[in-house]
Design a protein around this motif. Structure first.
Motif, PDB file in Angstrom:
ATOM      1  N   SER A  33      58.253  54.407  13.531  1.00 35.55           N
ATOM      2  CA  SER A  33      57.312  54.660  14.625  1.00 35.55           C
ATOM      3  C   SER A  33      57.713  53.902  15.890  1.00 35.55           C
ATOM      4  O   SER A  33      57.626  54.441  17.004  1.00 35.55           O
ATOM      5  N   ARG A  63      50.804  52.418  16.711  1.00 37.84           N
ATOM      6  CA  ARG A  63      50.855  52.845  15.297  1.00 37.84           C
ATOM      7  C   ARG A  63      51.839  51.990  14.517  1.00 37.84           C
ATOM      8  O   ARG A  63      51.585  51.614  13.372  1.00 37.84           O
ATOM      9  N   ALA A  64      52.960  51.655  15.137  1.00 33.95           N
ATOM     10  CA  ALA A  64      53.952  50.808  14.471  1.00 33.95           C
ATOM     11  C   ALA A  64      53.342  49.448  14.128  1.00 33.95           C
ATOM     12  O   ALA A  64      53.524  48.938  13.009  1.00 33.95           O
ATOM     13  N   LEU A  92      52.542  55.542  19.773  1.00 33.66           N
ATOM     14  CA  LEU A  92      53.466  55.322  18.656  1.00 33.66           C
ATOM     15  C   LEU A  92      53.728  53.838  18.428  1.00 33.66           C
ATOM     16  O   LEU A  92      53.855  53.387  17.284  1.00 33.66           O
ATOM     17  N   GLU A 105      60.617  55.727  17.437  1.00 33.33           N
ATOM     18  CA  GLU A 105      60.155  56.936  18.124  1.00 33.33           C
ATOM     19  C   GLU A 105      59.462  56.589  19.440  1.00 33.33           C
ATOM     20  O   GLU A 105      59.584  57.316  20.435  1.00 33.33           O
ATOM     21  N   SER A 106      58.756  55.466  19.451  1.00 33.57           N
ATOM     22  CA  SER A 106      58.101  55.015  20.675  1.00 33.57           C
ATOM     23  C   SER A 106      59.128  54.765  21.777  1.00 33.57           C
ATOM     24  O   SER A 106      58.973  55.223  22.912  1.00 33.57           O
TER      25      SER A 106
END
Length: 204
Positions: A28, A9-10, A6, A31-32
């Protein structure tokens, strides 16, 4: 592993350089961090935080050691609330400044409370076969060093090991791999296959 995915992805979203992507990068990254918080509280045997910022008190009460980067993570949480619940797009420059702090939070928390190196955690760790796991990790190192050939070779060996193991366990359920499936027989294949192998600089 999920936290690391995540966070990557960010960074990837933010690199797109558009406003909406920066907002998605904040979600993201949040969430990570949240995923990692859950792993830490599970490991410590305490209930996960109901609110994002409760993590610091829960962990410090249990360990007498406060997790780092509380201020930066509070800013991240505020950006997330503003974007997700109020429709306020985060300033791209602010996100640029925050992402390294999120990465530092993940790295330091993983080391301090889990005794692991965040950068070394990999999807390869999910492979149960030890030889295949090591080959997959070898491939990761090779690709990060720009050696595509060595990476593909290591992955091929990992695949062969897993395939052999599965065939021995499952028997006739698995279709036997034929020589046509092997890249070292690509010279007998279609012209496209030969050209592809040449472009990728793959020898036998």
């Amino acid at each position: 592993i999920y936290s690391k995915y995540l966070l990557k992805r960010a960074k990837s979203l933010h690199d797109q350089g558009i406003e909406l992507a920066s907002g998605m990068a904040v979600l993201s990254a949040h969430e990570s961090a949240e995923m990692l918080m859950r792993v830490v509280t599970d490991h410590l045997g305490v209930n996960p935080p109901r609110e994002f910022m409760d993590f610091w008190k829960i962990v410090s009460d249990k360990t007498q050691a406060e997790p780092p980067h509380k201020g930066a993570m509070d800013r991240l949480n505020s950006l997330r609330v503003g974007f997700k619940h109020k429709g306020n797009l985060p300033n791209r420059a602010v996100v640029i400044d925050l992402l390294p702090s999120v990465a530092a939070f993940c790295e330091e928390v993983t080391q301090k409370f889990l005794g692991l190196n965040y950068e070394e955690v990999s999807l390869a760790d999910l492979i149960l076969n030890s030889e295949a796991r090591e080959k997959a990790k070898e491939a990761e190192k090779a690709i990060s060093g720009g050696d595509t050939g060595a990476a593909l070779l290591a992955l091929g060996i990992a695949f062969d090991g897993l395939y052999k193991e599965a065939r021995e366990k499952q028997g006739s359920i698995l279709i036997q791999q034929s020589h046509w499936d092997r890249l070292d027989y690509v010279h007998a294949g279609e012209k496209y296959d030969r050209e592809l192998a040449a472009v990728l600089k793959l020898d036998k």
